[in-house]
Design a protein around this motif. Structure first.
Motif, PDB file in Angstrom:
ATOM      1  N   ILE A 179       0.818  -1.358  -0.030  1.00 17.17           N
ATOM      2  CA  ILE A 179       0.071   0.108  -0.017  1.00 17.17           C
ATOM      3  C   ILE A 179       1.035   1.174  -0.160  1.00 17.17           C
ATOM      4  O   ILE A 179       0.791   2.378  -0.641  1.00 17.17           O
ATOM      5  N   VAL A 180       1.916   1.257   0.825  1.00 21.91           N
ATOM      6  CA  VAL A 180       2.740   2.461   0.829  1.00 21.91           C
ATOM      7  C   VAL A 180       3.831   2.133   0.059  1.00 21.91           C
ATOM      8  O   VAL A 180       5.127   1.519   0.271  1.00 21.91           O
ATOM      9  N   SER A 181       4.356   2.928  -0.977  1.00 18.83           N
ATOM     10  CA  SER A 181       5.199   2.737  -2.028  1.00 18.83           C
ATOM     11  C   SER A 181       6.590   3.360  -1.534  1.00 18.83           C
ATOM     12  O   SER A 181       6.481   4.172  -0.343  1.00 18.83           O
ATOM     13  N   ASP A 182       7.680   2.950  -1.902  1.00 18.50           N
ATOM     14  CA  ASP A 182       8.767   3.370  -1.738  1.00 18.50           C
ATOM     15  C   ASP A 182       9.041   5.113  -1.669  1.00 18.50           C
ATOM     16  O   ASP A 182       9.494   5.837  -0.696  1.00 18.50           O
ATOM     17  N   ALA A 183       8.194   5.381  -2.560  1.00 15.15           N
ATOM     18  CA  ALA A 183       8.103   7.012  -2.955  1.00 15.15           C
ATOM     19  C   ALA A 183       7.603   7.598  -1.707  1.00 15.15           C
ATOM     20  O   ALA A 183       7.920   8.637  -1.289  1.00 15.15           O
ATOM     21  N   ALA A 184       6.535   6.937  -1.518  1.00 19.00           N
ATOM     22  CA  ALA A 184       5.497   7.488  -0.263  1.00 19.00           C
ATOM     23  C   ALA A 184       6.426   7.527   0.962  1.00 19.00           C
ATOM     24  O   ALA A 184       6.394   8.495   1.869  1.00 19.00           O
ATOM     25  N   ILE A 185       7.177   6.525   1.299  1.00 23.98           N
ATOM     26  CA  ILE A 185       7.933   6.424   2.551  1.00 23.98           C
ATOM     27  C   ILE A 185       9.099   7.421   2.396  1.00 23.98           C
ATOM     28  O   ILE A 185       9.258   8.255   3.272  1.00 23.98           O
ATOM     29  N   HIS A 186       9.555   7.562   1.163  1.00 23.80           N
ATOM     30  CA  HIS A 186      10.857   8.805   0.926  1.00 23.80           C
ATOM     31  C   HIS A 186      10.047  10.303   1.435  1.00 23.80           C
ATOM     32  O   HIS A 186      10.771  10.790   2.335  1.00 23.80           O
ATOM     33  N   TRP A 187       9.008  10.256   0.693  1.00 26.45           N
ATOM     34  CA  TRP A 187       8.330  11.744   0.994  1.00 26.45           C
ATOM     35  C   TRP A 187       7.968  11.843   2.519  1.00 26.45           C
ATOM     36  O   TRP A 187       8.073  13.059   2.983  1.00 26.45           O
ATOM     37  N   GLY A 188       7.431  10.740   2.940  1.00 24.83           N
ATOM     38  CA  GLY A 188       7.108  11.062   4.586  1.00 24.83           C
ATOM     39  C   GLY A 188       8.310  11.326   5.274  1.00 24.83           C
ATOM     40  O   GLY A 188       8.228  12.037   6.236  1.00 24.83           O
ATOM     41  N   GLN A 189       9.505  10.662   4.971  1.00 26.26           N
ATOM     42  CA  GLN A 189      10.807  10.996   5.750  1.00 26.26           C
ATOM     43  C   GLN A 189      11.204  12.458   5.607  1.00 26.26           C
ATOM     44  O   GLN A 189      11.641  13.125   6.424  1.00 26.26           O
ATOM     45  N   VAL A 190      11.191  12.692   4.103  1.00 28.94           N
ATOM     46  CA  VAL A 190      11.450  14.440   3.896  1.00 28.94           C
ATOM     47  C   VAL A 190      10.614  15.016   4.831  1.00 28.94           C
ATOM     48  O   VAL A 190      11.112  16.114   5.416  1.00 28.94           O
ATOM     49  N   ALA A 191       9.425  14.966   4.864  1.00 35.34           N
ATOM     50  CA  ALA A 191       8.622  15.823   5.558  1.00 35.34           C
ATOM     51  C   ALA A 191       8.897  15.708   7.225  1.00 35.34           C
ATOM     52  O   ALA A 191       8.569  16.659   7.860  1.00 35.34           O
ATOM     53  N   LYS A 192       9.021  14.491   7.659  1.00 32.88           N
ATOM     54  CA  LYS A 192       9.267  14.189   9.071  1.00 32.88           C
ATOM     55  C   LYS A 192      10.522  15.172   9.358  1.00 32.88           C
ATOM     56  O   LYS A 192      10.820  15.873  10.342  1.00 32.88           O
ATOM     57  N   GLU A 193      11.772  15.185   8.439  1.00 27.50           N
ATOM     58  CA  GLU A 193      12.930  16.059   8.678  1.00 27.50           C
ATOM     59  C   GLU A 193      12.397  17.459   8.993  1.00 27.50           C
ATOM     60  O   GLU A 193      12.920  18.289   9.907  1.00 27.50           O
ATOM     61  N   VAL A 194      11.504  17.878   7.953  1.00 28.47           N
ATOM     62  CA  VAL A 194      11.285  19.282   7.915  1.00 28.47           C
ATOM     63  C   VAL A 194      10.436  19.735   9.235  1.00 28.47           C
ATOM     64  O   VAL A 194      10.531  20.793   9.880  1.00 28.47           O
ATOM     65  N   ALA A 195       9.431  18.758   9.462  1.00 27.31           N
ATOM     66  CA  ALA A 195       8.323  18.767  10.681  1.00 27.31           C
ATOM     67  C   ALA A 195       9.306  19.076  11.799  1.00 27.31           C
ATOM     68  O   ALA A 195       9.056  20.003  12.914  1.00 27.31           O
ATOM     69  N   ASP A 196      10.460  18.249  12.050  1.00 26.59           N
ATOM     70  CA  ASP A 196      11.051  18.233  13.374  1.00 26.59           C
ATOM     71  C   ASP A 196      12.122  19.434  13.774  1.00 26.59           C
ATOM     72  O   ASP A 196      12.106  20.113  14.746  1.00 26.59           O
ATOM     73  N   ARG A 197      12.369  19.779  12.601  1.00 26.75           N
ATOM     74  CA  ARG A 197      13.381  20.872  12.320  1.00 26.75           C
ATOM     75  C   ARG A 197      12.743  22.297  12.587  1.00 26.75           C
ATOM     76  O   ARG A 197      13.212  23.167  13.273  1.00 26.75           O
ATOM     77  N   VAL A 198      11.612  22.430  11.906  1.00 23.30           N
ATOM     78  CA  VAL A 198      11.090  23.803  11.387  1.00 23.30           C
ATOM     79  C   VAL A 198       9.682  23.886  12.067  1.00 23.30           C
ATOM     80  O   VAL A 198       9.342  24.855  12.757  1.00 23.30           O
ATOM     81  N   VAL A 199       8.906  22.757  11.642  1.00 23.14           N
ATOM     82  CA  VAL A 199       7.367  23.170  12.130  1.00 23.14           C
ATOM     83  C   VAL A 199       7.170  23.194  13.542  1.00 23.14           C
ATOM     84  O   VAL A 199       6.455  23.848  14.009  1.00 23.14           O
ATOM     85  N   ARG A 200       7.670  21.869  14.224  1.00 21.89           N
ATOM     86  CA  ARG A 200       7.155  21.960  15.821  1.00 21.89           C
ATOM     87  C   ARG A 200       7.850  23.114  16.475  1.00 21.89           C
ATOM     88  O   ARG A 200       6.707  23.506  17.295  1.00 21.89           O
ATOM     89  N   PRO A 201       9.288  23.567  16.147  1.00 19.15           N
ATOM     90  CA  PRO A 201       9.615  24.803  16.986  1.00 19.15           C
ATOM     91  C   PRO A 201       8.648  25.961  16.633  1.00 19.15           C
ATOM     92  O   PRO A 201       8.765  26.766  17.641  1.00 19.15           O
ATOM     93  N   LEU A 202       7.904  25.976  15.617  1.00 16.59           N
ATOM     94  CA  LEU A 202       7.263  27.409  15.338  1.00 16.59           C
ATOM     95  C   LEU A 202       5.808  27.169  15.489  1.00 16.59           C
ATOM     96  O   LEU A 202       4.992  28.187  15.239  1.00 16.59           O
ATOM     97  N   ALA A 203       5.155  25.948  15.852  1.00 16.65           N
ATOM     98  CA  ALA A 203       3.758  25.669  16.067  1.00 16.65           C
ATOM     99  C   ALA A 203       3.164  26.380  17.121  1.00 16.65           C
ATOM    100  O   ALA A 203       1.864  27.147  16.556  1.00 16.65           O
ATOM    101  N   THR A 204       3.682  26.705  18.165  1.00 15.50           N
ATOM    102  CA  THR A 204       2.908  27.808  18.836  1.00 15.50           C
ATOM    103  C   THR A 204       2.948  29.114  18.701  1.00 15.50           C
ATOM    104  O   THR A 204       2.039  29.854  18.627  1.00 15.50           O
ATOM    105  N   LYS A 205       4.088  29.575  17.844  1.00 12.96           N
ATOM    106  CA  LYS A 205       4.194  31.113  17.475  1.00 12.96           C
ATOM    107  C   LYS A 205       3.146  31.314  16.417  1.00 12.96           C
ATOM    108  O   LYS A 205       2.259  32.399  16.536  1.00 12.96           O
ATOM    109  N   TYR A 206       2.919  30.444  15.556  1.00 13.11           N
ATOM    110  CA  TYR A 206       1.871  30.601  14.387  1.00 13.11           C
ATOM    111  C   TYR A 206       0.289  30.517  15.088  1.00 13.11           C
ATOM    112  O   TYR A 206      -0.656  30.984  14.584  1.00 13.11           O
ATOM    113  N   ASP A 207       0.173  29.673  15.972  1.00  6.53           N
ATOM    114  CA  ASP A 207      -1.014  29.291  16.720  1.00  6.53           C
ATOM    115  C   ASP A 207      -1.384  30.917  17.370  1.00  6.53           C
ATOM    116  O   ASP A 207      -2.555  31.260  17.115  1.00  6.53           O
TER     117      ASP A 207
END
Ligand code: CAA
Length: 402
Positions: free
Chosen positions: A4-32
């Motif tokens: 169900i989950v292709s290699d491409a889907a796993i790859h893009w999930g990992q790319v997103a996780k890296e950005v989420a951990d590095r940029v999104v979570r630290p800024l979540a409260t600020k934009y809320d």
């Protein structure tokens, strides 16, 4: 998993996780708190190539499909559900173009979206046409070579930030099933403006606004597919493709809330022991985990049905949207409960998940509409069960065929 989950889907999930951990979570409260469009996050998502995930390769995207889109939305939403929808709504806005655009329209409009250079929004709902999307009043009237659009749309997510708007309008009020058409409206076109900017309970990182069309003139080049009348069907097909994305937002949200609740339960001591050692807390954690996993796999199943062109996609898309968003509400509420009094306070990250969860049960079709769609499709399929009739005694059911 890989079926169900292709290699491409796993790859893009990992790319997103890296950005989420590095940029999104630290800024979540600020934009809320700010309730402003998070351009610094949008730039990171674009630099990581994430806006091309669902767009076909022929139009500058990665052609990775809807499961990959869902993996990305899930990872972003685990860090901040508002950012999850800020990203996913670009897929919603561009699906009508992918489904029904002419070659020339796809070549013109999709590549800048794929690069993250242009953002897009979806204008379907109106003040008096929410669940009854077909009851819209916005009109597009042919005057010479142009279409002139007049009306107002409500709940335009991404409105103001977006450069492009996929706008549904009535082109043939006399027709029953071919009343509506879709148009591409570009920011800056005369007659287009942003109306009320909503002050929201949750998903505060993304703007939700009214969009006003006061005599916006477009040519046939901006009429989706170059042909009038198919707009409602295309909007419904779009929602079939997009609802797994909202469901993925809900799964990521629920997982993010569970992550914090689990961590807190293992660190918080009461009665001389971590609260995770108490069976009532364990019961909550186990219930939350089982439901998040069930929702996740239903989302992947629905998204892969879209990727494979499965004929059952409408029912699956509605089922995953309904189920995952109910799970998100329940899990985020339980996570607040596990945090106790601290969970209710705004300096802890958990109450935001509960606020962000509520809208997932409402937008892209309220869950009552999802159940209606599921039931309609179930009943349509019921004839496949006729062979079981011989096991049902007929004498108590006088209306059965002889
Ligand atoms: N795929 C293809 N065609 C479809 C379809 C589908 N999934 N669903 C319906 N159609 C077709 C039907 O076959 C029918 O075509 P014909 O006239 O040729 O027979 C036509 O569309 C009309 O269908 P219905 O009679 O079923 O339409 P209805 O008026 O009863 O409405 C509804 C159906 C399911 C209630 C629909 O109005 C609906 O989905 N409402 C919810 C709207 C919604 O989800 N809005 C969300 C806006 S976006 C948003 O919230 C995003 C955001 O901000 C982030």
């Amino acid at each position: 998993m890989r079926t169900i989950v292709s290699d491409a889907a796993i790859h893009w999930g990992q790319v997103a996780k890296e950005v989420a951990d590095r940029v999104v979570r630290p800024l979540a409260t600020k934009y809320d708190r700010l309730q402003e469009y998070p351009w610094e996050i949008q730039k990171e998502l674009a630099a990581a190539g994430l806006f091309g995930v669902w767009i076909p390769k022929a139009y500058g995207g990665h052609g990775a499909g809807i499961v990959a889109l869902c993996k990305v939305v899930e990872e972003l939403s685990r860090a901040c559900p508002g950012v999850g929808v800020m990203y996913a709504v670009n897929a919603l806005g561009s699906f009508p173009m992918i489904i029904a655009g002419t070659e020339a329209q796809k070549e013109r409009f999709l590549p800048p979206i794929a690069k993250g250079e242009k953002l897009i929004a979806f204008c379907l709902s109106e003040k008096f046409a929410g669940s009854d999307a077909g009851g819209m009043r916005t009109r597009a009237i042919k005057e010479g070579d142009d279409w002139v659009i007049r009306g107002e749309k409500k709940w335009t997510t991404n409105g103001g930030a977006a450069d492009l708007y996929t706008v549904f309008a009535v082109t043939d009020p006399e027709s029953k099933s071919r009343r509506i058409s879709a148009f591409m409206v570009e920011k800056g076109m005369p007659g287009f403006s942003i109306g009320k900017i909503e002050d929201k309970m949750g998903i505060r990182a993304v703007p939700v606004v009214e969009t006003h069309f006061n005599g916006v003139r477009v040519g046939d080049s901006h009429l989706l597919g170059g042909k009038a009348g198919m707009g409602f069907v295309h909007s419904m097909q779009t929602l079939d493709w997009a609802r797994p994305g909202v469901a993925a937002q809900a799964v990521g949200l629920a997982q993010g809330a569970l992550d914090y609740a689990l961590l807190y339960a293992t660190k918080r001591n009461q009665f001389g022991a971590p609260i995770s050692s108490f069976q009532m807390i364990q019961e909550m954690l186990a219930d939350m985990s089982a439901k998040v996993d069930a929702a996740r796999w239903l989302v992947y199943a629905a998204a892969s049905a879209v990727d494979e062109g499965d004929s059952h996609v409408t029912k699956l898309a509605a089922e995953c949207k309904y189920f995952a968003t109910e799970v998100a509400m329940e899990v985020s509420t339980k996570a607040v409960q596990i945090f106790g009094g601290y969970g209710y306070m705004r300096d802890y990250p958990i109450e935001k998940f509960m606020r962000d969860a509520k809208i997932t049960q409402i937008y892209e079709g309220a869950n009552q509409i999802q159940k209606l769609v599921i039931a309609r499709n179930l009943i349509k399929e019921a004839q496949h069960l006729d062979h079981l009739m011989k096991y049902i005694p007929t004498e108590v059911h006088c209306d059965y065929p002889a």
